[in-house]
Scaffold this motif. Sequence first.
Motif, PDB file in Angstrom:
ATOM      1  N   LEU A  34      51.406 107.786  43.889  1.00  0.00           N
ATOM      2  CA  LEU A  34      50.726 106.492  43.950  1.00  0.00           C
ATOM      3  C   LEU A  34      49.875 106.275  42.705  1.00  0.00           C
ATOM      4  O   LEU A  34      49.045 107.125  42.342  1.00  0.00           O
ATOM      5  N   ASN A  35      50.092 105.133  42.049  1.00  0.00           N
ATOM      6  CA  ASN A  35      49.222 104.727  40.952  1.00  0.00           C
ATOM      7  C   ASN A  35      47.865 104.277  41.506  1.00  0.00           C
ATOM      8  O   ASN A  35      47.710 104.065  42.708  1.00  0.00           O
ATOM      9  N   GLU A  36      46.907 104.121  40.622  1.00  0.00           N
ATOM     10  CA  GLU A  36      45.557 103.748  41.051  1.00  0.00           C
ATOM     11  C   GLU A  36      45.525 102.405  41.767  1.00  0.00           C
ATOM     12  O   GLU A  36      44.686 102.185  42.638  1.00  0.00           O
ATOM     13  N   ASP A  37      46.451 101.498  41.421  1.00  0.00           N
ATOM     14  CA  ASP A  37      46.465 100.183  42.059  1.00  0.00           C
ATOM     15  C   ASP A  37      47.277 100.174  43.353  1.00  0.00           C
ATOM     16  O   ASP A  37      47.454  99.118  43.970  1.00  0.00           O
ATOM     17  N   GLY A  38      47.788 101.347  43.768  1.00  0.00           N
ATOM     18  CA  GLY A  38      48.544 101.444  45.001  1.00  0.00           C
ATOM     19  C   GLY A  38      50.035 101.284  44.843  1.00  0.00           C
ATOM     20  O   GLY A  38      50.787 101.472  45.809  1.00  0.00           O
ATOM     21  N   SER A  39      50.514 100.917  43.645  1.00  0.00           N
ATOM     22  CA  SER A  39      51.953 100.828  43.414  1.00  0.00           C
ATOM     23  C   SER A  39      52.546 102.230  43.325  1.00  0.00           C
ATOM     24  O   SER A  39      51.823 103.226  43.173  1.00  0.00           O
ATOM     25  N   THR A  40      53.860 102.319  43.437  1.00  0.00           N
ATOM     26  CA  THR A  40      54.528 103.620  43.494  1.00  0.00           C
ATOM     27  C   THR A  40      55.204 103.952  42.175  1.00  0.00           C
ATOM     28  O   THR A  40      56.034 103.186  41.673  1.00  0.00           O
ATOM     29  N   ASN A  41      54.849 105.087  41.625  1.00  0.00           N
ATOM     30  CA  ASN A  41      55.467 105.613  40.409  1.00  0.00           C
ATOM     31  C   ASN A  41      56.618 106.528  40.797  1.00  0.00           C
ATOM     32  O   ASN A  41      56.531 107.255  41.793  1.00  0.00           O
ATOM     33  N   PRO A 104      54.047 101.743  30.370  1.00  0.00           N
ATOM     34  CA  PRO A 104      52.586 101.833  30.478  1.00  0.00           C
ATOM     35  C   PRO A 104      52.181 102.260  31.885  1.00  0.00           C
ATOM     36  O   PRO A 104      52.897 101.993  32.862  1.00  0.00           O
ATOM     37  N   TYR A 105      51.043 102.924  31.978  1.00  0.00           N
ATOM     38  CA  TYR A 105      50.567 103.370  33.286  1.00  0.00           C
ATOM     39  C   TYR A 105      50.424 102.186  34.229  1.00  0.00           C
ATOM     40  O   TYR A 105      49.913 101.127  33.858  1.00  0.00           O
ATOM     41  N   GLY A 106      50.873 102.370  35.469  1.00  0.00           N
ATOM     42  CA  GLY A 106      50.766 101.328  36.477  1.00  0.00           C
ATOM     43  C   GLY A 106      52.054 100.563  36.702  1.00  0.00           C
ATOM     44  O   GLY A 106      52.199  99.880  37.706  1.00  0.00           O
ATOM     45  N   VAL A 107      53.012 100.685  35.780  1.00  0.00           N
ATOM     46  CA  VAL A 107      54.309 100.048  35.979  1.00  0.00           C
ATOM     47  C   VAL A 107      55.078 100.846  37.025  1.00  0.00           C
ATOM     48  O   VAL A 107      55.171 102.069  36.948  1.00  0.00           O
ATOM     49  N   SER A 108      55.650 100.166  38.003  1.00  0.00           N
ATOM     50  CA  SER A 108      56.368 100.837  39.082  1.00  0.00           C
ATOM     51  C   SER A 108      57.858 100.912  38.768  1.00  0.00           C
ATOM     52  O   SER A 108      58.543  99.887  38.736  1.00  0.00           O
ATOM     53  N   GLU A 109      58.360 102.122  38.560  1.00  0.00           N
ATOM     54  CA  GLU A 109      59.795 102.316  38.344  1.00  0.00           C
ATOM     55  C   GLU A 109      60.596 101.986  39.596  1.00  0.00           C
ATOM     56  O   GLU A 109      61.774 101.644  39.515  1.00  0.00           O
ATOM     57  N   VAL A 110      59.955 102.079  40.744  1.00  0.00           N
ATOM     58  CA  VAL A 110      60.612 101.707  42.002  1.00  0.00           C
ATOM     59  C   VAL A 110      60.949 100.216  41.970  1.00  0.00           C
ATOM     60  O   VAL A 110      62.068  99.808  42.295  1.00  0.00           O
ATOM     61  N   ASP A 111      59.993  99.398  41.557  1.00  0.00           N
ATOM     62  CA  ASP A 111      60.229  97.960  41.476  1.00  0.00           C
ATOM     63  C   ASP A 111      61.245  97.624  40.385  1.00  0.00           C
ATOM     64  O   ASP A 111      62.137  96.787  40.592  1.00  0.00           O
TER      65      ASP A 111
END
Length: 201
Positions: A34-41, A104-111
């Motif tokens: 989990l990234n800091e903003d709650g998105s999934t890395n 960049p940090y926070g980008v979700s590879e899942v999305d």
Amino acid sequence: MSTTFDLQGQHQDKAYQILSSLITPRPIAWVTTLNEDGSTNAAPFSFFNCFGSRPPLVVFAPGNREPGVPKDTARNIRRHRQFVIHTVDASVMHAMNDSAAPHPYGVSEVDLNKLTLTPSETIDVPRITEAPVALECSEHSCIEIGANRLVLGIVQRVHVREGLMDPTTAKLNTHAYAPIGRMASPNWYCTTDALFELIRP
């Protein structure tokens, strides 16, 4: 005759290339955090294996983006101490490979790869629905040796795609499970669908 490489001296700068090309095949840990903003890395790592069952212990090695700057996976685990390791088969190998691209940090590879997520049962980090196997893990510890980082995880739950393992006996259907393995650096992989049985004495 053999060729010798001095990994503490003359060939130190080629140690990764030599070891990652020769110690093969290696299983792939496709890790969600989990990234800091709650998105999934999501990111793949091939320095990975199972190292025990009492407790069930897995180890993988997320390196640094650059000297002193941990990759997003390591950064997230340091903060949250939870992660899911997935294995990879042909159905998800392209998404796994695409998720290795630097973002960049926070980008979700899942999305980015249009993957779907399923909530985990024991941790906050979700698992990738399309993956054949998912291991819910809590961090036991992290060992740093030089520029290496070893994350030790205790497996809490194992989720297996239907048809791969008998739910009563826990016996694997060897002909249905064909994970992708990592081969020579930088771009080689292998399939594991040509199996043979060798009875132990």
